[in-house]
Design a protein around this motif. Structure first.
Motif, PDB file in Angstrom:
ATOM      1  N   GLU A  66      41.338  40.554  54.503  1.00 45.13           N
ATOM      2  CA  GLU A  66      40.399  39.953  53.549  1.00 45.13           C
ATOM      3  C   GLU A  66      39.482  41.001  52.931  1.00 45.13           C
ATOM      4  OE1 GLU A  66      38.502  36.692  55.574  1.00 45.13           O
ATOM      5  OE2 GLU A  66      40.268  35.401  55.340  1.00 45.13           O
ATOM      6  N   ASP A  67      39.059  41.994  53.704  1.00 45.64           N
ATOM      7  CA  ASP A  67      38.240  43.079  53.137  1.00 45.64           C
ATOM      8  C   ASP A  67      39.015  43.825  52.057  1.00 45.64           C
ATOM      9  OD1 ASP A  67      36.022  42.550  54.708  1.00 45.64           O
ATOM     10  OD2 ASP A  67      36.449  44.138  56.165  1.00 45.64           O
ATOM     11  N   THR A  68      40.276  44.123  52.341  1.00 53.22           N
ATOM     12  CA  THR A  68      41.119  44.804  51.357  1.00 53.22           C
ATOM     13  C   THR A  68      41.322  43.934  50.123  1.00 53.22           C
ATOM     14  OG1 THR A  68      42.257  46.065  53.076  1.00 53.22           O
ATOM     15  CG2 THR A  68      43.394  45.843  50.954  1.00 53.22           C
ATOM     16  N   ALA A  69      41.602  42.662  50.347  1.00 56.19           N
ATOM     17  CA  ALA A  69      41.796  41.736  49.224  1.00 56.19           C
ATOM     18  C   ALA A  69      40.538  41.646  48.371  1.00 56.19           C
ATOM     19  CB  ALA A  69      42.190  40.358  49.749  1.00 56.19           C
ATOM     20  N   GLN A  70      39.385  41.582  49.012  1.00 58.59           N
ATOM     21  CA  GLN A  70      38.129  41.496  48.263  1.00 58.59           C
ATOM     22  C   GLN A  70      37.922  42.731  47.390  1.00 58.59           C
ATOM     23  OE1 GLN A  70      34.703  40.071  50.362  1.00 58.59           O
ATOM     24  NE2 GLN A  70      33.327  41.358  49.154  1.00 58.59           N
ATOM     25  N   GLU A  71      38.195  43.903  47.949  1.00 65.39           N
ATOM     26  CA  GLU A  71      38.076  45.133  47.159  1.00 65.39           C
ATOM     27  C   GLU A  71      39.005  45.105  45.947  1.00 65.39           C
ATOM     28  OE1 GLU A  71      38.738  48.503  49.708  1.00 65.39           O
ATOM     29  OE2 GLU A  71      37.172  47.880  51.101  1.00 65.39           O
ATOM     30  N   LEU A  72      40.230  44.657  46.160  1.00 62.49           N
ATOM     31  CA  LEU A  72      41.191  44.602  45.056  1.00 62.49           C
ATOM     32  C   LEU A  72      40.791  43.564  44.012  1.00 62.49           C
ATOM     33  CD1 LEU A  72      44.472  44.949  47.146  1.00 62.49           C
ATOM     34  CD2 LEU A  72      43.505  46.652  45.583  1.00 62.49           C
ATOM     35  N   ILE A  73      40.281  42.425  44.466  1.00 63.57           N
ATOM     36  CA  ILE A  73      39.816  41.393  43.527  1.00 63.57           C
ATOM     37  C   ILE A  73      38.639  41.926  42.714  1.00 63.57           C
ATOM     38  CG2 ILE A  73      38.665  39.150  43.384  1.00 63.57           C
ATOM     39  CD1 ILE A  73      40.461  38.313  45.821  1.00 63.57           C
ATOM     40  N   ASP A  74      37.727  42.603  43.382  1.00 60.16           N
ATOM     41  CA  ASP A  74      36.572  43.168  42.669  1.00 60.16           C
ATOM     42  C   ASP A  74      37.012  44.180  41.615  1.00 60.16           C
ATOM     43  OD1 ASP A  74      34.806  41.612  44.134  1.00 60.16           O
ATOM     44  OD2 ASP A  74      34.263  43.226  45.532  1.00 60.16           O
ATOM     45  N   ARG A  75      38.120  44.861  41.871  1.00 60.77           N
ATOM     46  CA  ARG A  75      38.667  45.827  40.901  1.00 60.77           C
ATOM     47  C   ARG A  75      39.633  45.174  39.914  1.00 60.77           C
ATOM     48  NH1 ARG A  75      41.390  50.431  43.945  1.00 60.77           N
ATOM     49  NH2 ARG A  75      41.325  49.111  45.766  1.00 60.77           N
ATOM     50  N   GLU A  76      39.751  43.846  40.014  1.00 63.24           N
ATOM     51  CA  GLU A  76      40.635  43.067  39.134  1.00 63.24           C
ATOM     52  C   GLU A  76      42.076  43.555  39.193  1.00 63.24           C
ATOM     53  OE1 GLU A  76      38.886  42.796  35.242  1.00 63.24           O
ATOM     54  OE2 GLU A  76      36.974  42.146  36.068  1.00 63.24           O
ATOM     55  N   ALA A  77      42.543  43.849  40.400  1.00 65.03           N
ATOM     56  CA  ALA A  77      43.897  44.375  40.606  1.00 65.03           C
ATOM     57  C   ALA A  77      44.888  43.241  40.849  1.00 65.03           C
ATOM     58  CB  ALA A  77      43.901  45.347  41.782  1.00 65.03           C
ATOM     59  N   VAL A  78      44.963  42.321  39.900  1.00 61.70           N
ATOM     60  CA  VAL A  78      45.916  41.215  39.997  1.00 61.70           C
ATOM     61  C   VAL A  78      47.105  41.495  39.089  1.00 61.70           C
ATOM     62  CG1 VAL A  78      44.165  39.514  40.616  1.00 61.70           C
ATOM     63  CG2 VAL A  78      44.719  39.888  38.223  1.00 61.70           C
ATOM     64  N   ASP A  79      48.230  40.836  39.383  1.00 58.91           N
ATOM     65  CA  ASP A  79      49.426  41.051  38.573  1.00 58.91           C
ATOM     66  C   ASP A  79      49.405  40.165  37.328  1.00 58.91           C
ATOM     67  OD1 ASP A  79      50.231  38.511  39.412  1.00 58.91           O
ATOM     68  OD2 ASP A  79      51.788  39.251  40.753  1.00 58.91           O
ATOM     69  N   GLU A  80      50.509  40.156  36.602  1.00 59.37           N
ATOM     70  CA  GLU A  80      50.594  39.423  35.328  1.00 59.37           C
ATOM     71  C   GLU A  80      50.387  37.919  35.506  1.00 59.37           C
ATOM     72  OE1 GLU A  80      53.869  41.012  36.404  1.00 59.37           O
ATOM     73  OE2 GLU A  80      52.614  42.750  36.148  1.00 59.37           O
ATOM     74  N   GLN A  81      50.754  37.404  36.690  1.00 60.81           N
ATOM     75  CA  GLN A  81      50.599  35.968  36.953  1.00 60.81           C
ATOM     76  C   GLN A  81      49.227  35.630  37.544  1.00 60.81           C
ATOM     77  OE1 GLN A  81      53.526  37.624  38.245  1.00 60.81           O
ATOM     78  NE2 GLN A  81      54.591  37.076  36.362  1.00 60.81           N
ATOM     79  N   GLY A  82      48.374  36.615  37.698  1.00 62.66           N
ATOM     80  CA  GLY A  82      47.058  36.387  38.265  1.00 62.66           C
ATOM     81  C   GLY A  82      47.050  36.383  39.783  1.00 62.66           C
ATOM     82  N   CYS A  83      48.130  36.882  40.389  1.00 60.70           N
ATOM     83  CA  CYS A  83      48.233  36.943  41.855  1.00 60.70           C
ATOM     84  C   CYS A  83      47.829  38.329  42.346  1.00 60.70           C
ATOM     85  CB  CYS A  83      49.665  36.671  42.299  1.00 60.70           C
ATOM     86  SG  CYS A  83      50.265  35.031  41.861  1.00 60.70           S
ATOM     87  N   LEU A  84      47.316  38.343  43.551  1.00 58.02           N
ATOM     88  CA  LEU A  84      46.970  39.603  44.188  1.00 58.02           C
ATOM     89  C   LEU A  84      48.031  39.895  45.236  1.00 58.02           C
ATOM     90  CD1 LEU A  84      44.828  41.853  44.700  1.00 58.02           C
ATOM     91  CD2 LEU A  84      44.019  40.399  46.535  1.00 58.02           C
ATOM     92  N   VAL A  85      48.637  41.060  45.145  1.00 66.73           N
ATOM     93  CA  VAL A  85      49.656  41.470  46.114  1.00 66.73           C
ATOM     94  C   VAL A  85      49.150  42.728  46.817  1.00 66.73           C
ATOM     95  CG1 VAL A  85      52.041  42.181  46.453  1.00 66.73           C
ATOM     96  CG2 VAL A  85      51.490  40.505  44.665  1.00 66.73           C
ATOM     97  N   ILE A  86      48.981  42.619  48.131  1.00 63.76           N
ATOM     98  CA  ILE A  86      48.512  43.757  48.915  1.00 63.76           C
ATOM     99  C   ILE A  86      49.742  44.565  49.342  1.00 63.76           C
ATOM    100  CG2 ILE A  86      47.312  44.492  51.003  1.00 63.76           C
ATOM    101  CD1 ILE A  86      45.673  41.895  50.799  1.00 63.76           C
ATOM    102  N   ASN A  87      49.836  45.781  48.842  1.00 66.39           N
ATOM    103  CA  ASN A  87      50.978  46.640  49.126  1.00 66.39           C
ATOM    104  C   ASN A  87      50.696  47.671  50.205  1.00 66.39           C
ATOM    105  OD1 ASN A  87      52.724  45.482  47.163  1.00 66.39           O
ATOM    106  ND2 ASN A  87      51.567  46.541  45.603  1.00 66.39           N
ATOM    107  N   SER A  88      49.435  47.856  50.540  1.00 64.10           N
ATOM    108  CA  SER A  88      49.058  48.797  51.597  1.00 64.10           C
ATOM    109  C   SER A  88      47.644  48.505  52.049  1.00 64.10           C
ATOM    110  CB  SER A  88      49.166  50.242  51.126  1.00 64.10           C
ATOM    111  OG  SER A  88      48.235  50.490  50.101  1.00 64.10           O
ATOM    112  N   ILE A  89      47.345  48.969  53.237  1.00 64.58           N
ATOM    113  CA  ILE A  89      45.988  48.794  53.774  1.00 64.58           C
ATOM    114  C   ILE A  89      45.499  50.135  54.236  1.00 64.58           C
ATOM    115  CG2 ILE A  89      44.642  47.817  55.643  1.00 64.58           C
ATOM    116  CD1 ILE A  89      45.738  45.227  55.062  1.00 64.58           C
TER     117      ILE A  89
END
Length: 89
Positions: A66-89
């Motif tokens: 969740e910490d990683t996801a939050q950082e990525l969401i804050d950086r708006e790192a979502v794909d074309e469909q608006g999904c967040l995919v965590i590829n590494s931690i």
């Protein structure tokens, strides 16, 4: 702690993506989040290909994920469909 991103307590196995699906909300917007089995295995240093094992690994490392996801969401790192995919931690 940033309260702008809220995570639901639920998660489920997505067989099509071979990933755990969990949901975040930011400013009322729902964001579908995924973390692959491969990333979970790397994070835990284990191997296990069954859906229940993946869910157990997700629950074990939920706060880090969740910490990683939050950082990525804050950086708006979502794909074309608006999904967040965590590829590494």
């Amino acid at each position: 702690m940033n309260q702008s991103v809220i995570f639901s307590d639920s998660c489920q196995w997505d067989a099509e993506r071979s990933a755990i699906h969990f949901v975040a909300q930011q400013q009322g917007m729902t964001i579908d989040c995924y973390i692959s089995l491969a990333v979970l295995q790397t994070l835990s240093g284990t191997e296990g290909g069954q859906p229940q094992q993946a869910i157990d690994l997700f629950e074990q490392f939920r706060f880090d994920i969740e910490d990683t996801a939050q950082e990525l969401i804050d950086r708006e790192a979502v794909d074309e469909q608006g999904c967040l995919v965590i590829n590494s931690i």
